[in-house]
Design a protein around this motif. Structure first.
Motif, mmCIF file in Angstrom:
data_model
loop_
_atom_site.group_PDB
_atom_site.id
_atom_site.type_symbol
_atom_site.label_atom_id
_atom_site.label_comp_id
_atom_site.label_asym_id
_atom_site.label_seq_id
_atom_site.Cartn_x
_atom_site.Cartn_y
_atom_site.Cartn_z
ATOM 1 N N PRO A 62 -2.839 -11.208 -10.247
ATOM 2 C CA PRO A 62 -2.076 -11.005 -9.003
ATOM 3 C C PRO A 62 -0.601 -11.357 -9.192
ATOM 4 O O PRO A 62 -0.266 -12.362 -9.808
ATOM 5 C CB PRO A 62 -2.751 -11.980 -8.019
ATOM 6 C CG PRO A 62 -4.111 -12.223 -8.580
ATOM 7 C CD PRO A 62 -3.972 -12.132 -10.064
ATOM 8 N N GLY A 63 0.276 -10.498 -8.673
ATOM 9 C CA GLY A 63 1.708 -10.744 -8.758
ATOM 10 C C GLY A 63 2.337 -10.433 -10.096
ATOM 11 O O GLY A 63 3.508 -10.749 -10.316
ATOM 12 N N ILE A 64 1.605 -9.790 -11.010
ATOM 13 C CA ILE A 64 2.127 -9.533 -12.350
ATOM 14 C C ILE A 64 3.080 -8.338 -12.351
ATOM 15 O O ILE A 64 3.917 -8.199 -13.243
ATOM 16 C CB ILE A 64 0.967 -9.304 -13.342
ATOM 17 C CG1 ILE A 64 1.398 -9.588 -14.773
ATOM 18 C CG2 ILE A 64 0.412 -7.903 -13.210
ATOM 19 C CD1 ILE A 64 1.579 -11.035 -15.077
ATOM 20 N N GLY A 65 2.963 -7.421 -11.346
ATOM 21 C CA GLY A 65 3.884 -6.287 -11.264
ATOM 22 C C GLY A 65 3.226 -4.926 -11.265
ATOM 23 O O GLY A 65 3.888 -3.924 -11.534
ATOM 24 N N LYS A 66 1.930 -4.833 -10.939
ATOM 25 C CA LYS A 66 1.227 -3.546 -10.970
ATOM 26 C C LYS A 66 1.772 -2.591 -9.902
ATOM 27 O O LYS A 66 2.158 -1.456 -10.207
ATOM 28 C CB LYS A 66 -0.277 -3.776 -10.761
ATOM 29 C CG LYS A 66 -0.912 -4.733 -11.745
ATOM 30 C CD LYS A 66 -2.391 -4.870 -11.503
ATOM 31 C CE LYS A 66 -2.724 -5.528 -10.178
ATOM 32 N NZ LYS A 66 -2.239 -6.924 -10.093
ATOM 33 N N SER A 67 1.807 -3.049 -8.650
ATOM 34 C CA SER A 67 2.304 -2.193 -7.570
ATOM 35 C C SER A 67 3.790 -1.902 -7.733
ATOM 36 O O SER A 67 4.259 -0.803 -7.414
ATOM 37 C CB SER A 67 2.041 -2.869 -6.220
ATOM 38 O OG SER A 67 0.661 -3.136 -6.045
ATOM 39 N N GLN A 81 5.543 -2.397 5.156
ATOM 40 C CA GLN A 81 5.683 -3.296 4.013
ATOM 41 C C GLN A 81 6.052 -2.523 2.752
ATOM 42 O O GLN A 81 6.884 -2.962 1.958
ATOM 43 C CB GLN A 81 4.376 -4.058 3.800
ATOM 44 C CG GLN A 81 4.105 -5.121 4.846
ATOM 45 C CD GLN A 81 2.759 -5.779 4.641
ATOM 46 O OE1 GLN A 81 1.748 -5.114 4.402
ATOM 47 N NE2 GLN A 81 2.721 -7.102 4.730
ATOM 48 N N ILE A 82 5.421 -1.379 2.567
ATOM 49 C CA ILE A 82 5.729 -0.557 1.391
ATOM 50 C C ILE A 82 7.164 -0.053 1.456
ATOM 51 O O ILE A 82 7.863 -0.009 0.434
ATOM 52 C CB ILE A 82 4.737 0.621 1.299
ATOM 53 C CG1 ILE A 82 3.303 0.106 1.142
ATOM 54 C CG2 ILE A 82 5.096 1.531 0.131
ATOM 55 C CD1 ILE A 82 2.254 1.197 1.178
ATOM 56 N N LYS A 87 5.056 10.389 -0.337
ATOM 57 C CA LYS A 87 4.369 10.219 0.940
ATOM 58 C C LYS A 87 3.462 8.997 0.875
ATOM 59 O O LYS A 87 2.790 8.766 -0.133
ATOM 60 C CB LYS A 87 3.554 11.460 1.290
ATOM 61 C CG LYS A 87 4.413 12.679 1.625
ATOM 62 C CD LYS A 87 3.575 13.815 2.173
ATOM 63 C CE LYS A 87 4.452 14.974 2.617
ATOM 64 N NZ LYS A 87 3.640 16.076 3.203
ATOM 65 N N ILE A 88 3.428 8.231 1.968
ATOM 66 C CA ILE A 88 2.654 7.001 2.041
ATOM 67 C C ILE A 88 1.454 7.218 2.958
ATOM 68 O O ILE A 88 1.600 7.759 4.065
ATOM 69 C CB ILE A 88 3.512 5.832 2.566
ATOM 70 C CG1 ILE A 88 4.778 5.674 1.716
ATOM 71 C CG2 ILE A 88 2.700 4.544 2.568
ATOM 72 C CD1 ILE A 88 4.511 5.344 0.269
ATOM 73 N N LEU A 89 0.290 6.783 2.508
ATOM 74 C CA LEU A 89 -0.933 6.852 3.311
ATOM 75 C C LEU A 89 -1.612 5.498 3.266
ATOM 76 O O LEU A 89 -1.952 5.004 2.185
ATOM 77 C CB LEU A 89 -1.871 7.941 2.769
ATOM 78 C CG LEU A 89 -3.244 8.043 3.440
ATOM 79 C CD1 LEU A 89 -3.087 8.453 4.910
ATOM 80 C CD2 LEU A 89 -4.132 9.046 2.702
ATOM 81 N N THR A 90 -1.786 4.885 4.421
ATOM 82 C CA THR A 90 -2.485 3.591 4.496
ATOM 83 C C THR A 90 -3.888 3.868 5.014
ATOM 84 O O THR A 90 -4.109 4.006 6.228
ATOM 85 C CB THR A 90 -1.739 2.626 5.424
ATOM 86 O OG1 THR A 90 -1.560 3.233 6.707
ATOM 87 C CG2 THR A 90 -0.374 2.282 4.842
#
Length: 456
Positions: A101-106, A133-134, A149-152
């Motif tokens: 977690p938090g390593i930079g994937k997203s 947030q994105i 395009k963003i889809l939640t």
């Protein structure tokens, strides 16, 4: 016809199923990992074909009639990522990116959207963050491309329908553990849900020839969360390594059907996201101390790329009856083996001393050619005598104390020469295969003691 549901016990680590509860999983050996679940009915082959998007029956094709002329890879704008992927993103491929977690994937996925969005339509699906947030994170990273395009959404069936309507050129799923299949009664993140959601994405990617990148979580042991079959389904598995307290990140290919699994990419995490490090050797050696014992530079091969890394060793008097051993970035068992060889074969005694080993920069070295540098760093600390600053050392150590030859010695020497090193110590048997030493003084050693005396 669908079968009846029944209660089974399923391992949360590997997905193994058994009709009776057991304290230890017979498959992977994990303790207290068996959870009660309801076995889902089997879907008929006709329904599976309809869900995969192809109701027609597919016939076999001779291999010489299959064309690859239109094979195309999408370049991501980051040469380090393209190197790990084998040249870019292949159309119709399913790529899994995992890490702590938090390593930079997203962050990595959102960054490449700015470059890819210039020519491609991208659909970014998030089950963990809201669209706002994105947007805030994209603004910080400088990502403003209208083709993104963003889809939640977390319903995988709704997502596949959206993909078929929008027909994007690239899809990103963040993360697969948050997705759920409405036909299954188990909770999101369970073994069954992760397996079926990944299968659905795989069928969508292959039928529509759209590359899909999915983000996967890791468990407390550092392995990819979910069933092992998850790694078998996807075409490539990329793993982010590195300490969150340090800036360097290593992207490594664990599996790749379209390229080598030995390549790595090096990134530097900053305020504006991940920046690629095109000269990792120089970055890893920056800030190296001078005239200090217990430090040694070695040359390792990561795929086709030679990298210079600094090994630090420390031997000090133990305050306990049993000496302590600690290793960071290097295999602990391999370190214990080297210490045993140093005592038995070379006459350097560490039996009453604490021994510590560290690979600078957050690198994790697994190549046997690092053995000699580890041994010399520990001996240097034991004798409190510095190693010459212009010296690079590499070689594999055998149990008899001899030095075994390593591969691609010329590439390692060339990298050392490029960074200004003038001496190289390597196994004696590598000398006969060298044709170009790049103007470096090359010293061949037959055992550990010869190598240490030449290094000082």
């Amino acid at each position: 016809m669908a079968g009846k549901s029944k209660v089974v016990y399923q391992c949360t680590e590997c997905g193994y199923e058994t009709p009776k509860w057991t304290g230890k999983c017979p498959e992977c050996g994990a303790w207290n990992s068996m959870t009660e679940t309801v076995s889902e009915p089997v879907v008929s082959s006709r329904n599976a074909a309809i869900r995969s998007g192809g109701g027609a029956l597919v016939r076999s094709t001779p291999i010489n009639e299959i064309s690859t002329e239109d094979e195309h890879r999408y370049h991501t704008g980051l040469s380090e990522l393209d190197r790990v992927l084998g040249g870019g993103i292949v159309k119709g491929s399913l790529v899994l990116i995992s890490g702590d977690p938090g390593i930079g994937k997203s962050t990595l996925l959102l960054q490449i959207c700015e470059y890819l969005g210039q020519t491609l339509k991208i659909l970014y699906v998030s089950g963990e963050e809201s669209a706002r947030q994105i947007k805030l994170r994209a603004t910080r990273l400088g990502v403003q491309n209208p083709n993104l395009k963003i889809l939640t959404q977390t319903d995988v069936q709704y997502i596949t329908e959206e993909i078929r309507e929008e027909k994007p050129d690239l899809v990103m799923i963040d993360s697969i553990q948050t997705m759920n299949h409405t036909d299954l009664s188990s909770s999101p993140g369970s073994v069954t849900q992760v397996r079926e959601c990944t299968n659905t994405m795989m069928r969508c990617a292959k039928s529509m020839d759209i590359p899909i990148i999915i983000v996967g979580h890791v468990n407390k042991d550092g392995a990819i969360a979910g069933p092992k079959v998850l790694e078998h389904i996807v075409d490539a598995v990329l793993y982010f390594e590195g300490d969150r307290q340090m800036t360097y990140r290593i992207l490594r290919a664990v599996k790749n059907r379209y390229g080598s699994t030995n390549e790595i990419g090096v990134f530097d995490m900053g305020e504006n996201g991940l920046q690629q490090v095109e000269n990792p050797s120089q970055a890893m050696l920056s800030g190296r101390p001078k005239d200090v014992s217990g430090t040694c530079v070695t040359a390792v091969m990561e795929g086709s790329r030679p990298i210079l890394a600094e090994i630090q060793g420390l031997a000090t008097t133990s305050g306990y009856g049993t000496p302590r051993r600690m290793s960071t970035g290097f295999d602990y068992n391999r370190m214990a083996l080297i210490l045993a060889v140093l005592e038995k074969r070379a006459g350097y005694y560490f039996s009453n001393l604490d021994a510590y080993l560290n690979v600078v920069g957050g690198l994790r070295l697994e190549e046997p050619s690092v053995d000699l540098a580890v041994a010399i760093a520990l001996i240097s600390s034991l004798k409190d005598k510095p190693i010459r600053e212009d010296t690079v050392v590499f070689g594999e150590i055998g149990l008899a104390g001899e030095l075994r030859s390593v591969n691609r010695a010329e590439l390692r020497i060339a990298e050392a020469a490029r960074l200004g090193f003038t001496r190289c110590i390597l196994p004696y048997h590598n000398l006969k295969n060298l044709s170009n030493t790049q103007g470096i003084e090359v010293i061949g050693a037959k055992n550990i003691r010869e190598a240490y005396e030449a290094a000082t």
